[in-house]
Design a protein around this motif. Structure first.
Motif, short mmCIF file in Angstrom:
data_model
loop_
_atom_site.label_atom_id
_atom_site.label_comp_id
_atom_site.label_asym_id
_atom_site.label_seq_id
_atom_site.Cartn_x
_atom_site.Cartn_y
_atom_site.Cartn_z
N VAL A 129 -7.50 15.39 -0.93
CA VAL A 129 -6.07 15.27 -0.61
C VAL A 129 -5.74 16.04 0.67
O VAL A 129 -5.09 15.53 1.59
N MET A 130 -6.25 17.28 0.73
CA MET A 130 -5.99 18.12 1.90
C MET A 130 -6.58 17.49 3.18
O MET A 130 -5.92 17.48 4.23
N GLY A 131 -7.77 16.96 3.09
CA GLY A 131 -8.42 16.35 4.26
C GLY A 131 -7.69 15.10 4.72
O GLY A 131 -7.51 14.86 5.92
N ALA A 132 -7.22 14.29 3.75
CA ALA A 132 -6.48 13.09 4.10
C ALA A 132 -5.15 13.46 4.75
O ALA A 132 -4.72 12.82 5.72
N ALA A 133 -4.49 14.50 4.23
CA ALA A 133 -3.21 14.93 4.80
C ALA A 133 -3.38 15.38 6.24
O ALA A 133 -2.59 15.02 7.12
N LYS A 134 -4.46 16.13 6.53
CA LYS A 134 -4.69 16.59 7.90
C LYS A 134 -5.00 15.43 8.83
O LYS A 134 -4.52 15.36 9.95
N GLY A 135 -5.84 14.50 8.36
CA GLY A 135 -6.21 13.34 9.18
C GLY A 135 -5.00 12.46 9.47
O GLY A 135 -4.84 11.96 10.59
N LEU A 136 -4.14 12.28 8.45
CA LEU A 136 -2.95 11.45 8.62
C LEU A 136 -1.97 12.12 9.59
O LEU A 136 -1.40 11.46 10.47
N ALA A 137 -1.81 13.42 9.45
CA ALA A 137 -0.90 14.15 10.34
C ALA A 137 -1.40 14.11 11.79
O ALA A 137 -0.62 13.99 12.73
N ALA A 138 -2.72 14.17 11.97
CA ALA A 138 -3.26 14.24 13.33
C ALA A 138 -3.29 12.89 14.03
O ALA A 138 -3.18 12.83 15.25
N THR A 139 -3.46 11.80 13.27
CA THR A 139 -3.66 10.49 13.93
C THR A 139 -2.68 9.42 13.49
O THR A 139 -2.52 8.42 14.19
N GLY A 140 -2.06 9.55 12.31
CA GLY A 140 -1.20 8.48 11.81
C GLY A 140 -1.95 7.28 11.28
O GLY A 140 -1.34 6.35 10.76
N SER A 141 -3.29 7.28 11.36
CA SER A 141 -4.07 6.13 10.92
C SER A 141 -4.53 6.30 9.48
O SER A 141 -5.22 7.28 9.16
N PRO A 142 -4.19 5.36 8.59
CA PRO A 142 -4.66 5.47 7.20
C PRO A 142 -6.19 5.41 7.10
O PRO A 142 -6.77 6.12 6.26
N THR A 143 -6.85 4.61 7.95
CA THR A 143 -8.32 4.55 7.91
C THR A 143 -8.91 5.93 8.17
O THR A 143 -9.79 6.40 7.43
N ILE A 144 -8.41 6.58 9.24
CA ILE A 144 -8.92 7.91 9.57
C ILE A 144 -8.61 8.90 8.44
O ILE A 144 -9.44 9.75 8.10
N ALA A 145 -7.40 8.77 7.86
CA ALA A 145 -7.03 9.70 6.79
C ALA A 145 -7.99 9.59 5.62
O ALA A 145 -8.44 10.60 5.07
N ALA A 177 -8.54 10.20 -1.71
CA ALA A 177 -7.97 10.16 -0.37
C ALA A 177 -7.14 8.89 -0.18
O ALA A 177 -6.06 8.91 0.41
N ALA A 178 -7.63 7.75 -0.71
CA ALA A 178 -6.92 6.48 -0.55
C ALA A 178 -5.61 6.49 -1.34
O ALA A 178 -4.57 6.03 -0.84
N VAL A 179 -5.64 7.01 -2.56
CA VAL A 179 -4.42 7.05 -3.38
C VAL A 179 -3.38 7.95 -2.71
O VAL A 179 -2.21 7.58 -2.57
N PHE A 180 -3.80 9.13 -2.24
CA PHE A 180 -2.87 10.03 -1.56
C PHE A 180 -2.28 9.36 -0.31
O PHE A 180 -1.07 9.42 -0.07
N THR A 181 -3.15 8.73 0.48
CA THR A 181 -2.69 8.11 1.72
C THR A 181 -1.69 6.97 1.43
O THR A 181 -0.63 6.88 2.05
N GLY A 182 -2.04 6.13 0.45
CA GLY A 182 -1.15 5.04 0.07
C GLY A 182 0.20 5.56 -0.42
O GLY A 182 1.27 5.07 -0.01
N ALA A 183 0.15 6.58 -1.27
CA ALA A 183 1.39 7.13 -1.83
C ALA A 183 2.25 7.77 -0.74
O ALA A 183 3.48 7.65 -0.75
N THR A 184 1.57 8.41 0.23
CA THR A 184 2.33 9.04 1.32
C THR A 184 2.98 7.99 2.20
O THR A 184 4.16 8.12 2.59
N LEU A 185 2.23 6.92 2.52
CA LEU A 185 2.81 5.84 3.33
C LEU A 185 3.92 5.14 2.55
O LEU A 185 4.86 4.62 3.14
N GLY A 186 3.82 5.13 1.21
CA GLY A 186 4.88 4.56 0.37
C GLY A 186 6.06 5.50 0.19
O GLY A 186 6.94 5.26 -0.62
N GLU A 187 6.00 6.63 0.93
CA GLU A 187 7.10 7.61 0.96
C GLU A 187 7.39 8.27 -0.38
O GLU A 187 8.52 8.68 -0.64
N LEU A 188 6.37 8.40 -1.21
CA LEU A 188 6.54 9.24 -2.39
C LEU A 188 6.63 10.69 -1.93
O LEU A 188 6.13 11.04 -0.87
#
Lengths: 219, 219, 219
Positions: free
Chosen positions: C103-119, C158-169
């Protein structure tokens, strides 16, 4: 830059395929194929970008590289076990990837620093590291310790490309010469068992024994 | 900075020599010597520069380091097999390299961050990583799992140098004290077999067996 | 950010504990415990920060992470041998660390790039690399080659966290969902032996034999 971009994608896809074939030999599951394809496909270029500095590595800037690796991994998952000569295929794809990647790595190193020494080293490193990493995580005997020409082919291709570029040959020609040098040497090593001479060699004793006395005849 | 620059070149050259001796033990070809010399010589410093951030690593900025590694690799290629006590030489050169590199690594970490904790860690890492990498790619048993003092010596040297620098001793003195601490401990470990106590130890069972029941007496 | 900071410290501490337990199984000395605790605790996050670029890695910016690793290593040095089911504990702590770190790694990747693949990739990499490194330096069979679900659990979390974050949970909910997915899958793998299907598998022949002829039936 379009030749180099093409070589970059081609190198990534070919190394990803060798990673997938290694996963197939190890009978890994679906995610294992994705992992090996990605690690082998982007490993060498990642190390190159890290040592050159300058921000995020190439696949963070452009996730297309990752998507190529994953698609190749999926393809090999469904087809790899059907290839009777899977290991030969792995070795030959690796040779083509090596040729593409040593030119691409040298081009990036030369563009970033202007130093031919660095260009040859980044070219060699980019081309050789993916396969070294694949063998390491697959627990296969490392290509480094086998007598065949491998790192040498990458170094030769990078050196030829760098020399041709400094000699102001056009990009398509210096790329082709570099790739031909690398693929020719590596292909000869695979097919004819070419190897470099070893000068005067003498095998190492086991470490335990080597630390004991009785051998200090000279010195 | 001239003492530190000298230590940096010396550390690179000494570790490159141990890499060449490892290649000699493995009977590698010419390029194998260059590869092992370069990987061992610059491995520790590369990791240090990567974690500290700040652009290209040291040997990309100054290719002299690479050229030193290659010259040392060539020298060992032609002479290494003649040394009867090759492994002892490898181990002792490694000890001197360790002493030079733990001071150099601590100095860079301290200059970059001002934190003594980071200085000790970068010093230890710079000194220990080259040898760990050499053993890993040469497929030798890792120094990490042997009972002798190794990482401890690097850590002690880095800590002594960092403490002396914070205590405002002159650079030549804090460098000398740090190197003496590291070399003294490592040399004692090589010559007298010094090791740290292990408290109460109990060997691990094989992983398969350890996952089975029957042992859950406490908990 | 406080949930993520907590997960970061928790992931580091849990992986450090598994590193210490691995050192205990290998009967290492005191400094060996510190080394394994630090390498396992910060390895995954270090690789994540390196590929994302952007200066010094997290533990250089904030040495608290190192101090946590060292304290955990010291604690395990004095207590690890007393735990009868040490390897089971290592495996379960690793599962909780995996859940926190993906979760932490996906959050950092998403914050740094905005790309769900990278996250998803940085999340998987952060969570899986510490354990891979621990097994590699401890010379244990790598988790990568075992059939159980491991990398898959990290990727799912990582995928569930990224999806939920993009879904604005809200952050607490997407973090909890991501951790639950990762821990649920990994826990099921440990307890029930869950594994992914392997499609049609066929083991690899030894490399020597595989390079010889007689098998080219198709092609």
């Amino acid at each position: 830059m379009s030749i180099l971009t093409f070589l970059d994608y081609a190198g990534v896809a070919l190394f990803a395929a060798t990673g997938g074939l290694a996963a197939s030999r190890k009978q890994l599951d679906f995610v294992g194929f994705l992992f090996f394809a990605a690690t082998t496909g982007i490993g060498g270029g990642t190390l190159r970008d890290l040592v050159l500095g300058g921000g995020p590595v190439f696949w963070v800037k452009d996730p297309t590289y990752l998507i190529i690796c994953f698609m190749v991994g999926i393809f090999v998952f469904f087809t790899g076990h059907r290839v009777e000569w899977r290991y030969r295929l792995l070795v030959w794809l690796d040779a083509v990837g090596l040729a593409a990647y040593c030119v691409m790595g040298a081009a990036k190193g030369l563009a970033a620093t202007g130093s031919p020494t660095i260009a040859i080293v980044t070219g060699t490193m980019t081309a050789a590291f993916g396969g070294i990493l694949r063998d390491l995580i697959a627990n296969e005997p490392s290509i480094l310790l086998r007598p065949e020409i491998y790192v040498t082919a990458a170094m030769a291709g990078a050196a030829v490309f760098t020399g041709a570029t400094l000699g102001e040959l056009p990009l398509w020609l210096s790329s082709s010469l570099g790739m031909a040098a690398a693929f020719g040497l590596r292909g000869g090593a695979i097919h004819y068992g070419w190897m470099l001479p070893r000068f005067h060699s003498r095998p190492g004793r086991p470490t335990e024994e080597a630390m004991k006395g009785k051998s200090r005849r000279k010195g």
